[in-house]
Design an enzyme around this catalytic site. Structure first.
Site, PDB file in Angstrom:
ATOM      1  N   ARG A 392       0.834  -1.204   0.000  1.00 20.09           N
ATOM      2  CA  ARG A 392       0.000   0.000   0.000  1.00 20.09           C
ATOM      3  C   ARG A 392       0.867   1.252   0.000  1.00 20.09           C
ATOM      4  O   ARG A 392       0.583   2.216  -0.718  1.00 20.09           O
ATOM      5  CB  ARG A 392      -0.933   0.003   1.213  1.00 20.09           C
ATOM      6  CG  ARG A 392      -1.988   1.113   1.173  1.00 20.09           C
ATOM      7  CD  ARG A 392      -2.929   1.039   2.374  1.00 20.09           C
ATOM      8  NE  ARG A 392      -4.078   1.915   2.216  1.00 20.09           N
ATOM      9  CZ  ARG A 392      -4.102   3.202   2.545  1.00 20.09           C
ATOM     10  NH1 ARG A 392      -3.022   3.771   3.045  1.00 20.09           N
ATOM     11  NH2 ARG A 392      -5.198   3.927   2.392  1.00 20.09           N
ATOM     12  N   CYS A 393       1.938   1.236   0.785  1.00 23.24           N
ATOM     13  CA  CYS A 393       2.831   2.394   0.847  1.00 23.24           C
ATOM     14  C   CYS A 393       3.425   2.730  -0.516  1.00 23.24           C
ATOM     15  O   CYS A 393       3.698   3.896  -0.810  1.00 23.24           O
ATOM     16  CB  CYS A 393       3.972   2.132   1.826  1.00 23.24           C
ATOM     17  SG  CYS A 393       3.485   2.017   3.558  1.00 23.24           S
TER      18      CYS A 393
END
Length: 403
Positions: A392-393
């Site tokens: 996600r990052c």
């Protein structure tokens, strides 16, 4: 065009940054300051990142790269002139005379070389500055860089976050990352993708309050959750809430998760993966307070303490009886939970409801997801994870379908 009204709508376009030579500028004696746990091996990190983007493309997602969009923006003369001065000023060059030399150096470069210099920084012993006779260039002999590199750029979730048809350009809390949103500012105004319809910014990075994209969860087209964390301040949450209310949002839920290292961002603790399903880290049990912000008269905000049960708060926000929670690392083993949290077990990218992408190392969490009927695509992140971020990052959705 930005179109992000949820965390789970089928993903159509995503912004990413393939790690480049800026990784080779990591200085071992400054790893803590640079926010890395260790020095990644660049060819392996690039191969891991390529495996990740291949999964996305195979799922029908268009991958666009930050470097390409930034280069497009720098092909616009007025954008380039404004950027080089703003970026040099934000780089805290030791003196005004030396800052002017840095700007002149940037102005002498081709677009390709300028982009490389922005990401990789400028060493103090760079031959282009061998004749510098300013105090700023001659003093502080222990400094390695005149302009610091930006090795964290492959975590595109943090420097901005897209909500609805707009963007929040972050005010990064840590010094080494503070300049990254400047690139996004010019991308959202001058790149080919946005030049004809520049993106509205819901914040102002010059505000004194920190906010980072990893703390923002777009629950729906009416509600957003934002973490008050190590990196995001209450003042920024209030500012963004007012901007969201002006766009028709009805509630912002502020998750006060503390300012410990493990609470770097909300998405390290909680990730939405289905209509009513979340991965969460058991470490947040009993440590989270939630506050509900709603619009008030005269452009004001009403803030009330929400339920002590944060899962009930999520259910209320999503208008469902209850939410399903999958514990990162499982229940009952504090060491395993911490291990899988540290290795970004809850930090996955949802590409459509019930289908996610994440690292292959969180084996307990992956097994729980499989048993819950969640489709998981995995890739190795042995090198990428040295920068303390997961799938996600490393992704910033630009377009999601409605759900």
């Amino acid at each position: 065009m930005i179109n992000v009204y949820s965390e789970i709508g089928p993903l159509r376009r995503v912004l990413m940054h393939r790690p480049g030579n800026e990784i080779m500028q990591l200085y071992p004696y400054m790893l803590g300051e640079m926010l890395f746990e260790d020095t990644p091996f660049l060819p392996a990190a690039q191969a891991e990142h390529d495996a990740y983007t291949a999964i996305l493309r195979n799922a029908g997602v268009e991958v666009v790269y930050l470097r390409d969009l930034f280069a497009q923006a720098m092909n616009v003369p007025e954008a380039r002139a404004a950027f080089t001065r703003e970026f040099a000023s934000a780089s805290r060059v030791p003196s005004r005379e030396l800052e002017d030399r840095v700007v002149a150096h940037y102005d002498s470069l081709s677009v390709e070389d300028l982009v490389e210099a922005v990401f990789c920084g400028i060493r103090k012993n760079d031959p282009a500055f061998a004749d510098v006779q300013t105090l700023g260039g001659m003093a502080r002999k222990e400094d390695v860089f005149l302009v610091n590199p930006m090795p964290n750029c492959y975590f595109t979730r943090d420097s901005s976050v897209n909500v609805a048809d707009s963007v929040i350009l972050s005010h990064m809390t840590k010094e080494f990352r503070r300049r990254e949103p400047i690139l996004l500012k010019y991308v959202h105004t001058y790149s080919d993708l946005f030049r004809d319809d520049p993106t509205q910014d819901l914040y102002n990075m010059d505000e004194p309050y920190g906010i980072e994209g990893g703390d923002v969860i777009v629950l729906s087209d009416k509600a957003v959750a934002i973490g008050c964390s190590e990196r995001t301040d209450p003042g920024a949450v209030e500012h963004v809430a007012k901007s969201l209310f002006a766009k028709g949002y009805e509630a912002v839920y502020a998750f006060d998760i503390g300012r410990d290292r493990f609470a770097m961002h909300l998405d390290g603790m909680l990730t939405m993966i289905g209509y009513d399903t979340f991965i969460y880290n058991p470490l947040i049990e009993g440590k989270v307070s939630v506050f509900k912000l709603t619009p008030a008269a005269n452009d004001g905000i009403t803030t009330v303490a929400a339920s002590d049960d944060w899962s009930q708060v999520l259910a209320e926000a999503l208008h469902v009886p209850a939410v399903k929670l999958i514990p990162c690392g499982g229940d009952g083993d504090d060491v395993r939970s911490l291990w899988e949290m540290w290795n970004m077990g809850s930090n996955v990218l949802t590409i459509r409801p019930g289908e996610v992408v994440g690292y292959d190392r969180a084996v307990v969490t992956l097994d729980l997801l499989d048993k819950a009927g969640i489709t998981v695509h995995t890739f190795t992140g042995a090198e990428l994870s040295r920068g303390r971020g997961g799938a996600r990052c490393m992704s910033m959705p630009l377009v999601r379908d409605a759900i």
